[in-house]
Design a protein around this motif. Sequence first.
Motif: not given
Ligand SMILES: Nc1ncnc2c1ncn2[C@@H]1O[C@H](COP(=O)(O)OP(=O)(O)OP(=O)(O)O)[C@@H](O)[C@H]1O
Lengths: 352, 307, 290, 514
Positions: D49, D53, D57, D95-96, D175, D355, D414-419
């Motif tokens: 987070g 990315s 992007k 990443q995905h 990644e 997850r 969905g609003q949380l970051s992956g970790g």
């Molecule tokens: N609708 C949403 N509202 C707020 N935040 C969102 C929403 N959709 C996605 N996100 C945020 O977008 C990010 C997605 O970014 P990304 O694809 O880089 O995932 P990531 O955080 O890198 O996860 P990972 O841990 O898999 O690397 C998530 O971290 C999440 O916090």
Amino acid sequence: MRKLLQPILAVALGLALGLAVTWIAGESPWHVLKILEKGAFGSGYDFGMTLFYTTPLIFTGLSVAVAFHAGLFNIGAEGQLTVGALAAAVVGAVWSGLSAPLAPVVAVLAALLAGTIWGAIPGWLRARRGSHEVINTIMLNFIAAGLTSYVALYLLKNPDSQNPETRPIGPGYLIHQFGIFGGAPVSAALPLAILAAALVWVLLWRTSLGFEIRAVGQSEPAARAAGIDAGRIRIIAMCLAGGLAGLVGVGEVLGNAGKFKVGFSPEFGFIGIAVALLGRNQPAGILAAALLFGALHKGTADLDFETEHVTRELSLILQALVILSVSADGLWSWMKERRRPVIPETAGGVTC
Amino acid sequence: GAEFKVGLVLDRGGKDDKSFNASAYEGAMRAKSKLGIFLKYVEATDDNAFEPLLRAFAQRDFDLIIGIGFAQKEAIKKVADQFPQKHFALVDSIVDSPNVRSLMFEEHEGAYIIGSIAALTSKTGKIGFIGGMDIPLIRRFEMGYTAGAKKINPQITVIANFVGVTGEAWNNPPKGKELAVTQYEGGVDVIFAAAGASGMGVFDAAEEKKKFAIGVDSNQDWTKPGLILTSMLKRIDEAVFTTIQEGQAGKFSGGVKRFGLASRGVDYSFDQYNAKILTEPVRKQADELKAEIIAGKIDVPDYYKKH
Amino acid sequence: MLAQLLASTLRVSTPLIFAALGGMFSERAGVVNIALEGMMLLGAFGAAVGTLVTHSPWLGSACGMGAGILLAALYGLFAIRLRANQIVAGTAINMLALGLTPFLCKILYDVTGSTPPIPIDQRFRTAPLYLSWVLVLVCWVWMKRTPSGLWISFAGEHPEALNAAGIRVNRVRWLAVLISGALAGMGGASLSIFLSSSFSRNMTAGRGFMALAALIFGKWKPVPTAIACLLFGFAEAVQIRLQGVSLLGSKPIPVQFIQILPYLVTILVLAGFVGHSRAPKAAGTPFQRE
Amino acid sequence: MDSSQIVDDTTAAVELRALSKQFGGVRANADVNLRVERGTIHGVIGENGAGKSTAMKILYGIYRPDAGEIFVGGKKCVWASPSDAIAMGIGMVHQHFMLAGPYSALDNILLGAEPVRWGFIERKKARERLESLARQYGLPVEWDRPVEQLPVGIQQRIEILKLLYRHSNILILDEPTSVLTPQETSDLFANLKKLRDEGKTIVIITHKLKEVMSFTDRVTVFRAGKVTGEVETSRTNPQELANLMVGRKVVLSIDVPPARPRPETAIEVQGLSLAGPSGSRHKLSDVSFSVKRGEIVGVAGVEGNGQSELLQALLHPRESRCRTAGPVRYLANDVTVWDAAKIRDLGVAVIPEDRQSEGLLLERPVSENFLLGLQRSDAFSRAGFLRLRNLEKTATLAVEEYDVRPRGLMNTAGQLSGGNQQKLIVAREFQRQPQVLIAAQPTRGVDVGAIEFIHNRIVRARDEGAGVLLVSSELDEILTLADRILVLYEGRVVAEFQRADVSERELGLKMGGG
Ligand SMILES: Nc1ncnc2c1ncn2[C@@H]1O[C@H](COP(=O)(O)OP(=O)(O)OP(=O)(O)O)[C@@H](O)[C@H]1O
Ligand SMILES: Nc1ncnc2c1ncn2[C@@H]1O[C@H](COP(=O)(O)OP(=O)(O)OP(=O)(O)O)[C@@H](O)[C@H]1O
Ligand SMILES: [Mg+2]
Ligand SMILES: [Mg+2]
């Protein structure tokens, strides 16, 4: 606050668009609006008819919503309510001697059961055979129409009428009609519908089963991984959906006609989809949406009386426009976007 | 001194179904132009809408309120009892109230004649019937039609089809056409359509296959000149007109008014559009049968009585 | 007899094929199309009016397609641009068409619910039937062999991938939805100026939903979808011929039982042989560029 | 435009200036400055987070920046869509992965860059060119197979071939190594070096400091949407980078005390054979192992060698199709015909492989995600009704304890970051007080701070008596945590080691089928 304001604004927008259509047709929108208002709420009787239409819409709206929460699209409320109504009428006609406290209860259970079975079929087919509920519910609507009309015409025909309908139910089955609506058939089915909405709310948001239903609807893999049998939950949800739709028969058969009439429903099942969607699949929202659609249905019936060019079809147009504007999630952010000063304008593409 | 006000509540098909409701509407319009009454008509959205519509007319001080179609039976009964000083009329069903006039048509008699015409015209010995939905009224048509045909030719085959199981059945011309095409291809050369707007599909098929079709309720001969052998007229227009006329003249009476062959309330059509195809000998035989029925010499089977 | 049955099958399935192929474009592109029924209905209306005005079924069907496109554009505005729930918007579009067509009939012809009849020499006799099968072929080649076919597939399966590949997802979806409207409109046209001689109220009578069923049945692929339409058409044609036939020499089977046959067959076939059919992954999900 | 026109060697390949991007209330990027020199491998690191990315992007044209400027080859650019960035020679591996499962590898690569004649795609011509590219870089792919049937490693090859096919000069990889074996990782970097030496510029996002140290030329560190440092790799060390990332001192590897296994068996599988979902290449054949309570057994292996099937058989034994042999036992119960709910009631906790799809209801609030799977537990339900007050209390504590950020229970998952999503799942699963823990890829794509936390938790569960099956493709993770290690290769257990007896090299070899 925004959550509440948004649908109200959207409904207003939809109505405004619809009335604009009447203006094109050469009627004063204001005049039409007043007719609608008067037609739906003008007198105790009018309001009673509005409530009479509202009642089945609550049931079908709930039916569609419960299925929706489980990730299923129930286009089959029409068929489910048909078999539900028939079942109530059959019970009432066959055991016509039954008397008051027991009789309506038996008939309600019959409607519930028949609807449940009609919902269980596509639920089972989806869960265990993998076939799509959208198709199956549509097919079952036709099948319900065919079977019920056979029963009404050949097995339990009403000898006193040319109408395709069943024999009247026993007098013990008729449920209470409220007197204050000047003879409009507002019956105990209305409180039953409100009770059903409350129970659906409790089920969905306060019970483990409800949580499982919503979990399956949100993400089947996640639900499965959490040990929820998604197939079973889907069947249960469709049973509930079918049962709720089946209860439409209570108001129609026990509270109004006293028999099953072929084609009694002006597509309550389909309007139920709109009700559920407008009510955001929330029981409280569904109550409000059902009232709105009930009022539109009743209000537009009077348009023929009062105007030259605008007919009952306006009802459908209004409903459609209201649903459309309520559905447009992006409308609000779009309008905001418009207001926001635009940072590096991107329209031009590469500007190297 | 005030204008005589008539309210007309049409069935769901609407005034332009070219058939049942159209006939009623026409009668009312004729009354409007000839008698100078005030006319307002409405179309119902569903079965439960009849009552509020009838009631609205009654409350708005209409003098005579006419319901078209058996589906309004209970609504008329209820509203008529609530407004005993108003006059009502109902087509196709009987309501037993002093202020209601029930306008009943002996469809089976008309259909009998139509059946005989079909049998007389058919060269293949196979005739068809296409109904909208399988409901008693339509079966009544079918039964009379079959009996009339068998009277002429006991060996004749009558093929009966129905369009559908839901209300859409009355509004599905493509399906009506497909049924008719199938019948024509199976050797049928005359089809009697009692299927609302779906009947238009039957006529289209007749046009394409160059075979005969028979219309219903209104005179439909004009829709495909030279192909619509005849139409089974159900003179709802007459019934409506007369009722209005009597009402305006203060001569309204309740009770059942029956319209059969005798009163020309049901009949077959003959005009410039089918003059070439409905031949003289056929008409002669049909008229003879008509006379026999009127004289009570033929007992026409009535589905309403048998079921 | 067999030839007639086949001809009947082909006729009955023609409007279904057009509409189902239309549905295929929009659903493959990720836009669920419950609105087929409405687009067909307005198409049927447009074609009837167009033919009445121009006296040519070809121009008339162009009008029908135009009407379908118009409604599709409205649907696209909500489903794509405003990111409305597609099932909601689709349901609303159906209602709109159902209400709008009699409304327009009233304004144009002062007739509630239908247009005046179209003379036989201004109607199609067979053309749409052949056209529908040509279209099946065209769609098959289109989806398999052309870039836009590939984009449409990706727009429905993985729109982010399409976006990352530099193609505007929502433009592709717009294209697909408009094509969908055109084809559904043509399906409606084949109802009003091929299979009958005028527009009448709600004349689609659920055919849009049957087309949707065929689409699911055909797993969203052009040829299997067309075959599914044929199957539905066949069940219908057989049903027509079975009415009034008696089994075991006794009374005829009640007509209601015969009439539900096609629907029963559909359910059984679907449950027995087809198994899972998987929708395009992103179908129903609006795409938004942040 | 052919980017070989850009000749001025003194300008940076890419430069981001004062870039900002906000999502709703989240500031994903705030005033980000980043300079990537031509012909280098540039590492980008940061916590989950942190905004890596997002920045990439934006550079690739997927997101529009709220403010800031992009320079490519010294020229200011504004993207209307990724196609503009692609035209400037930028390519990105996400990443995905951006691959549509049912479509062939070939179509996935061609997408948006189809060779066309008479309006039709010329697949043959494309394939010829791709085959020569594949030979040149040693990246063979089965072109006509649906990509969903290909292992992740190959899928990544497809992503890289996309860039090569489009003549990208600036390659962004988000990644890329989290799904690769050590062998594949070093192959990848060998290829990247080759590409760099051919003059291409490479930006690589990773969480693995080791990779940053051994393969990059320069590195930029993100924290909380900002750039906290940009250094020459040769002048830094892992500890410094970790501190820059997290903003505090972190322990880079935890110390795991030896296990004291108990005699009771937690999981036992004998002669398990299983066909995977249709089309997948690997089956399980004759897999046997057992896990005692109080020990961690690691299943090492490259993804796609039967891990998913093994998990499926363990969690849904009844539904696993085409099983041919082998009972599954938990805590001495034969569960072969049990449903998942009953198994879970035994005290089996699961950290699922994927997850987002298997672990969470992304659109539902954190509190409901915490409830998932526990909705019938005594703690949260009574007589079929939910005990929402209990749920709120417990979830609040858990979110605190497991450091799920942000804390609010009403945010959607969905609003949380992956970790943070992963921490939420761990919090929930540990709520069961597991007797058996099945953890699949528990720290994939999770930042160092969170890894440390999750690892500690797993070890603690072990010490409290749980039998742990750890399925992971991260060798470091297996080597840190597992007491015993099984190697899964093409659906078979090809080796079993005690942790003390094995080296990383040996393990990597076995994973590669050696
Ligand atoms: N609708 C949403 N509202 C707020 N935040 C969102 C929403 N959709 C996605 N996100 C945020 O977008 C990010 C997605 O970014 P990304 O694809 O880089 O995932 P990531 O955080 O890198 O996860 P990972 O841990 O898999 O690397 C998530 O971290 C999440 O916090
Ligand atoms: N599409 C999105 N919608 C809403 N918020 C987003 C979105 N993408 C990213 N974010 C937010 O921006 C922040 C930065 O996300 P980003 O994916 O750039 O982080 P990251 O550095 O790639 O993390 P990770 O190491 O987990 O991949 C996230 O915490 C998230 O809250
Ligand atoms: Mg990231
Ligand atoms: Mg990440």
